[in-house]
Design a protein around this motif. Structure first.
Motif, PDB file in Angstrom:
ATOM      1  N   PHE A 272     -17.150 -13.953  12.766  1.00 45.93           N
ATOM      2  CA  PHE A 272     -16.168 -14.849  13.217  1.00 45.93           C
ATOM      3  C   PHE A 272     -15.128 -14.489  12.054  1.00 45.93           C
ATOM      4  O   PHE A 272     -13.694 -14.255  12.600  1.00 45.93           O
ATOM      5  N   GLY A 273     -15.354 -14.293  10.870  1.00 43.83           N
ATOM      6  CA  GLY A 273     -14.337 -14.018   9.856  1.00 43.83           C
ATOM      7  C   GLY A 273     -13.580 -12.832  10.246  1.00 43.83           C
ATOM      8  O   GLY A 273     -12.415 -12.640   9.948  1.00 43.83           O
ATOM      9  N   GLU A 274     -14.457 -11.784  10.548  1.00 42.66           N
ATOM     10  CA  GLU A 274     -14.148 -10.446  10.691  1.00 42.66           C
ATOM     11  C   GLU A 274     -13.067 -10.207  11.710  1.00 42.66           C
ATOM     12  O   GLU A 274     -12.127  -9.770  11.729  1.00 42.66           O
ATOM     13  N   THR A 275     -13.573 -11.011  13.119  1.00 45.78           N
ATOM     14  CA  THR A 275     -12.660 -10.766  14.075  1.00 45.78           C
ATOM     15  C   THR A 275     -11.369 -11.763  14.026  1.00 45.78           C
ATOM     16  O   THR A 275     -10.466 -11.409  14.493  1.00 45.78           O
ATOM     17  N   SER A 276     -11.669 -12.588  13.266  1.00 49.12           N
ATOM     18  CA  SER A 276     -10.292 -13.566  12.934  1.00 49.12           C
ATOM     19  C   SER A 276      -9.335 -12.523  12.102  1.00 49.12           C
ATOM     20  O   SER A 276      -8.102 -12.528  12.390  1.00 49.12           O
ATOM     21  N   PHE A 277      -9.895 -11.781  11.368  1.00 44.81           N
ATOM     22  CA  PHE A 277      -9.111 -11.038  10.444  1.00 44.81           C
ATOM     23  C   PHE A 277      -8.176  -9.902  11.523  1.00 44.81           C
ATOM     24  O   PHE A 277      -7.307  -9.692  11.324  1.00 44.81           O
ATOM     25  N   TYR A 278      -9.291  -9.379  12.361  1.00 47.17           N
ATOM     26  CA  TYR A 278      -8.701  -8.535  13.226  1.00 47.17           C
ATOM     27  C   TYR A 278      -7.455  -8.972  14.524  1.00 47.17           C
ATOM     28  O   TYR A 278      -6.792  -8.352  14.969  1.00 47.17           O
ATOM     29  N   VAL A 279      -8.108 -10.104  14.991  1.00 48.03           N
ATOM     30  CA  VAL A 279      -7.438 -10.505  16.326  1.00 48.03           C
ATOM     31  C   VAL A 279      -6.524 -11.719  15.829  1.00 48.03           C
ATOM     32  O   VAL A 279      -5.357 -11.356  16.340  1.00 48.03           O
ATOM     33  N   TYR A 280      -6.798 -12.355  15.139  1.00 49.40           N
ATOM     34  CA  TYR A 280      -6.174 -13.451  14.493  1.00 49.40           C
ATOM     35  C   TYR A 280      -4.653 -12.732  13.816  1.00 49.40           C
ATOM     36  O   TYR A 280      -3.615 -13.317  14.176  1.00 49.40           O
ATOM     37  N   LEU A 281      -4.868 -12.384  12.771  1.00 49.41           N
ATOM     38  CA  LEU A 281      -3.578 -11.849  12.010  1.00 49.41           C
ATOM     39  C   LEU A 281      -2.760 -10.977  12.507  1.00 49.41           C
ATOM     40  O   LEU A 281      -1.607 -11.202  12.547  1.00 49.41           O
ATOM     41  N   PRO A 282      -3.199 -10.045  13.461  1.00 50.96           N
ATOM     42  CA  PRO A 282      -1.979  -9.109  14.220  1.00 50.96           C
ATOM     43  C   PRO A 282      -1.426  -9.829  15.075  1.00 50.96           C
ATOM     44  O   PRO A 282       0.032  -9.859  15.096  1.00 50.96           O
ATOM     45  N   MET A 283      -2.152 -10.828  15.797  1.00 57.70           N
ATOM     46  CA  MET A 283      -1.418 -11.607  17.008  1.00 57.70           C
ATOM     47  C   MET A 283      -0.388 -12.662  16.332  1.00 57.70           C
ATOM     48  O   MET A 283       0.878 -12.783  16.660  1.00 57.70           O
TER      49      MET A 283
END
Lengths: 241, 232
Positions: free
Chosen positions: A54-65
């Protein structure tokens, strides 16, 4: 007039933000499916794995978006208020408070929509997972802390950014540098304040709910304070050249 | 009759440069006033300050008895000297936006004028020529039933053939009880419109008189007198 301004701003920004939210929803579902796939054969550690993923995907999905949305909305904030379009905005029969508040409220709405689209996407995959329930997931420390951070951050995010633009434009020849520096100073102040509060109330903030409520109240106070300063600076220094 | 616009002791500085220096003015309703002066005399600064786009260092502005704010903005129709609209919008969308925000906006009047000037309302603003953009902005400003029109260089970028139409547009589309302040360098084109003239120099009011008085007193047209006063 505030309602009119919010509706207008929502309409103007929706062309960018609705597709952005939709893309983040789809992408986060795909990431969730990837998480589920990774669970196969690792049932013993599935909950911790979920937190990590969850943390990892948040980092990769949430931050760029969020980064993309931030750039677009911040540029629009500057263009529509302090560049040539400001001539239109500030001659509308509305107070400066209403004009700026409408931008901040719409920024907040889109921030929540982006977070929701990612969170819903990720959590929706739980429905297909036999090993992890929604309750388990919410009780997971890492996931719950991340959600608290999302909520708190969402409240102050655009307010902080917009205030940094308002301060940055005072350096008429170095607006970007001024905006960047004022943003760094404000983030440092917010973070420092958060660390101090956390260290003082370490024994009080024992549960996720208490922590969420407490930080949300702090964020709401910061939200109003930041916006008050933004409106005050604009009223005192509005000079469209 | 009470004044529509009253300015007292208005001073505006940009750093160490004084753009407006202790301006005192009053404009009665129903007057067309020319705001004249060389580049850098403070014309645009004065108009922007009345509109609330600039914060003055000192002095007061009263528009129909109201300080600069929501109430004054309701009755001021402003034409800036630059394009101020979202250029990704179509003309139709811009007209709708004006109708949405300004209660006194007359959509029919706007479309009639756009049609008279053969401006394609489906076109995006950014695709228009500079002159056509200025025409659209003037049409939008003159389509409001405002009490005070502030027109900053309304014919500056327009070809001579269209100027006559624009001048007629201004003349035919304002309520006789309203006032217009026109800032321009093209005095001869708009001289016949003006009731009064304000001459600005170095941020100060050098002269504020009825145009007829200037003609009688100096035996010259306003344009000729302007050239004499500001001869380099």
């Amino acid at each position: 007039m505030l309602k009119k301004l919010i509706n207008y701003e929502l309409k103007k920004t929706s062309k960018i933000m609705i597709p952005a939210c939709f893309i983040s929803l789809i992408y986060s579902i795909l990431c969730g499916v990837q998480i589920l796939h990774s669970y196969a054969g690792y049932n013993d550690h599935s909950l911790n794995d979920f937190g990590d993923y969850f943390g990892e995907t948040s980092f990769y999905v949430y931050l760029p978006m969020i980064f993309a949305a931030t750039i677009l909305l911040t540029v629009r904030y500057y263009k529509s208020l302090y560049a040539s379009e400001g001539y239109f905005a500030f001659t509308l029969p509305a107070s400066i408070s209403n004009i700026i508040s409408s931008k901040i409220i719409v920024g907040f709405i889109w921030e929540i929509a982006t977070i929701l689209s990612i969170t819903v996407g990720l959590f929706s995959t739980i429905a297909f997972n036999k090993n992890v329930t929604l309750k388990d997931c919410c009780l997971n420390d890492f996931v719950s802390e991340l959600l608290i951070a999302f909520v708190v951050w969402a409240i102050v995010y655009y307010s902080t950014l917009y205030l940094s633009v308002t301060i940055g434009r005072l350096w008429s020849k170095h607006i970007i540098i001024g905006t960047f520096l004022s943003l760094q100073v404000m983030l440092a102040v917010l973070l420092f304040g958060l660390i101090i509060v956390n260290s003082i109330l370490y024994n009080v903030l024992t549960t996720t709910i208490i922590t969420l409520i407490f930080y949300s109240i702090c964020a709401i106070i910061a939200f109003f304070l930041i916006n008050y300063i933004n409106i005050l600076i604009t009223k005192k220094t509005l000079n469209l050249e | 009759m009470s004044n529509l616009l009253t300015i007292q002791g208005l001073t505006k500085k940009y750093g160490s440069n004084t753009a407006l220096n202790n301006i005192n003015l009053s404009i009665a309703p129903g007057h067309i006033t020319g705001l004249l002066g060389p580049n850098g005399s403070g014309k645009t600064t004065l108009i922007k300050t009345i509109c609330g786009l600039l914060v003055p260092n000192s002095g007061t502005i009263s528009v129909d008895g109201n300080p600069v704010g929501i109430e004054s903005k309701k009755i001021i129709s402003y034409l800036p000297d630059c394009t101020c609209l979202d250029d990704s919008m179509t003309i139709t969308a811009i007209v709708k936006t004006f109708k949405y925000f300004f209660e006194d906006f007359d959509t029919e009047r706007a479309y009639e004028m756009l049609s008279n000037l053969s401006i394609d309302t489906k076109a995006r603003f950014k695709t228009l020529s500079k002159g056509t953009k200025e025409k659209v902005q003037l049409i939008l400003a003159m389509s409001r039933r405002a009490k005070l029109y502030l027109l900053d260089e309304p014919i500056g970028g327009v070809d001579p053939a269209a100027r006559e139409y624009i001048i007629n547009t201004i003349m035919n589309n304002y309520d006789p009880s309203a006032s217009i302040i026109i800032s321009t360098h093209l005095i001869s084109d708009v001289e016949q419109l003006m009731d009064d003239a304000i001459f600005l120099q170095n941020g100060q009011v050098k002269l504020h008189k009825p145009v007829d008085d200037i003609r009688d007193e100096y035996g010259k047209s306003l344009d000729e007198y302007f050239r004499e006063v500001y001869r380099c």
